[in-house]
Design a protein around this motif. Structure first.
Motif, PDB file in Angstrom:
ATOM      1  N   LYS A 101       0.815  -1.223   0.000  1.00  0.00           N
ATOM      2  CA  LYS A 101       0.000   0.000   0.000  1.00  0.00           C
ATOM      3  C   LYS A 101       0.846   1.270   0.000  1.00  0.00           C
ATOM      4  CE  LYS A 101      -0.751   0.385   5.006  1.00  0.00           C
ATOM      5  NZ  LYS A 101      -1.782   0.423   6.070  1.00  0.00           N
TER       6      LYS A 101
ATOM      7  N   ARG B 189      -7.359   5.928  -0.611  1.00  0.00           N
ATOM      8  CA  ARG B 189      -8.685   5.459  -1.018  1.00  0.00           C
ATOM      9  C   ARG B 189      -8.595   4.516  -2.205  1.00  0.00           C
ATOM     10  NH1 ARG B 189     -11.502  11.213  -1.665  1.00  0.00           N
ATOM     11  NH2 ARG B 189      -9.449  11.496  -2.669  1.00  0.00           N
TER      12      ARG B 189
ATOM     13  N   LYS C 130      -7.563   1.114  -0.836  1.00  0.00           N
ATOM     14  CA  LYS C 130      -8.656   0.393  -0.177  1.00  0.00           C
ATOM     15  C   LYS C 130      -9.610  -0.206  -1.200  1.00  0.00           C
ATOM     16  CE  LYS C 130      -8.587   3.076   4.132  1.00  0.00           C
ATOM     17  NZ  LYS C 130      -9.325   4.024   5.000  1.00  0.00           N
TER      18      LYS C 130
ATOM     19  N   ALA D  82      -7.806  -3.175  -2.743  1.00  0.00           N
ATOM     20  CA  ALA D  82      -7.716  -4.287  -1.794  1.00  0.00           C
ATOM     21  C   ALA D  82      -9.050  -5.023  -1.692  1.00  0.00           C
ATOM     22  CB  ALA D  82      -7.287  -3.769  -0.425  1.00  0.00           C
ATOM     23  N   ALA D  83     -10.151  -4.299  -1.683  1.00  0.00           N
ATOM     24  CA  ALA D  83     -11.469  -4.924  -1.613  1.00  0.00           C
ATOM     25  C   ALA D  83     -11.730  -5.783  -2.847  1.00  0.00           C
ATOM     26  CB  ALA D  83     -12.543  -3.851  -1.469  1.00  0.00           C
TER      27      ALA D  83
END
Length: 303
Positions: free
Chosen positions: A153, A160, A163, A166-167
């Protein structure tokens, strides 16, 4: 050319290395940097040559100062171009990181007072945002960045975007079914030792708590695997990420997905090198080469 010959004579008189002038080409990356850098290397000989042949073309001290400062800015893009043009090392995962670095480095020149340099910095900042403003939303590149243990990361400028990536990545690896994967079987009950019923009851409660932490489906297993990977410490930037993955057997789903991402090249340079080799192979003296034979020759040459 007379100018080149005169320049060479002056370099010999000054006991300098016989370097030629270079011309920038709009289709060649870094050619402007190479041209200006060569100017500085032969600055004294160039000043003498211009004074003898075309005095009206002489560069002022301000011109040389602009060249020197411009080189500092162009050197950022020179290094980045060399980094992403490799074909024997992982490069796609560096794309987002290098864009972040370029933006940070170009910001250091924001307070320049020289009008020409100020305009150059403004131009590069505008072009960086135009070309790479949404680069962190590219699915292939952001997944490659996360799956590179050197970056994860920390390669992202906007948390943002990390994230969101990653989702998406958790969902993808959760859908991966390993070839040797079997449904989890419940643990066989252990017969209590005579006279130790209280102890068995205590361990039963402990075993139930552990069982609740074990993923019961691929989606949950993928999420746990991703979280474990993110908790691993980042490796040194000079280490080989592929060797790191080779030694990690605890991330089978991530490893399977990593093979589809870290093999991507960041630029078309490797492909262009193949075309250049083909042009040298299929020359005027070898026009009767068949397509099949040329393909075989190129395969041998590139491997």
């Amino acid at each position: 050319m007379p100018a080149q010959r005169k320049l060479k004579e002056i370099q010999e008189q000054m006991h300098l290395a016989p370097l030629k002038l270079r011309q920038d080409v709009c289709t060649r990356w870094n050619s402007t940097y190479d041209m200006l850098n060569q100017f500085l290397k032969i600055k004294e000989a160039l000043i003498a040559s211009i004074a003898i042949m075309r005095a009206e073309l002489a560069l002022t001290p301000n011109d040389w100062m602009i060249i020197e400062k411009s080189l500092l800015i162009l050197f950022i893009f020179y290094e980045v171009t060399n980094e992403v043009s490799t074909e024997n090392y992982v490069s796609a995962s560096k794309y987002i990181v290098l864009c972040k670095i370029m933006y940070v480095q170009i910001q250091k020149f924001t307070n320049e007072t020289v009008e020409t340099i100020k305009g150059l910095v403004s131009f590069f900042k505008t072009e960086l945002m135009h070309c790479f403003g949404d680069i962190e939303k590219n699915m292939l590149l952001r997944e490659a960045t996360i799956l590179d243990p050197r970056f994860k990361k920390s390669g992202f400028r906007d948390i943002r975007n990390f994230k969101a990536a990653a989702a998406d990545l958790k969902l993808k690896i959760g859908r991966i079914v390993l070839s040797d994967e079997r449904p989890l079987q419940p643990a066989e009950p252990v017969e209590p030792t005579p006279g130790c019923s209280k102890v068995s009851s205590l361990w039963k409660q402990f075993d139930e708590e552990v069982a609740r932490q074990v993923p019961e489906n691929p989606v949950a297993a993928g999420i746990v695997e991703f979280d474990k990977y993110m908790n691993e410490p980042q490796i040194n930037r000079h280490c080989d990420p592929l060797l790191w993955w080779k030694e990690r057997k605890a991330f089978p789903r991530l490893h399977s997905h990593m093979l589809k991402r870290l093999n991507i090249t960041a630029t078309s340079v490797p492909c262009e090198r193949v075309f250049s080799k083909a042009w040298l192979t299929l020359n005027d003296r070898r026009t009767r080469l068949t397509t099949k034979k040329l393909t075989q020759l190129m395969f041998i040459s590139c491997n």
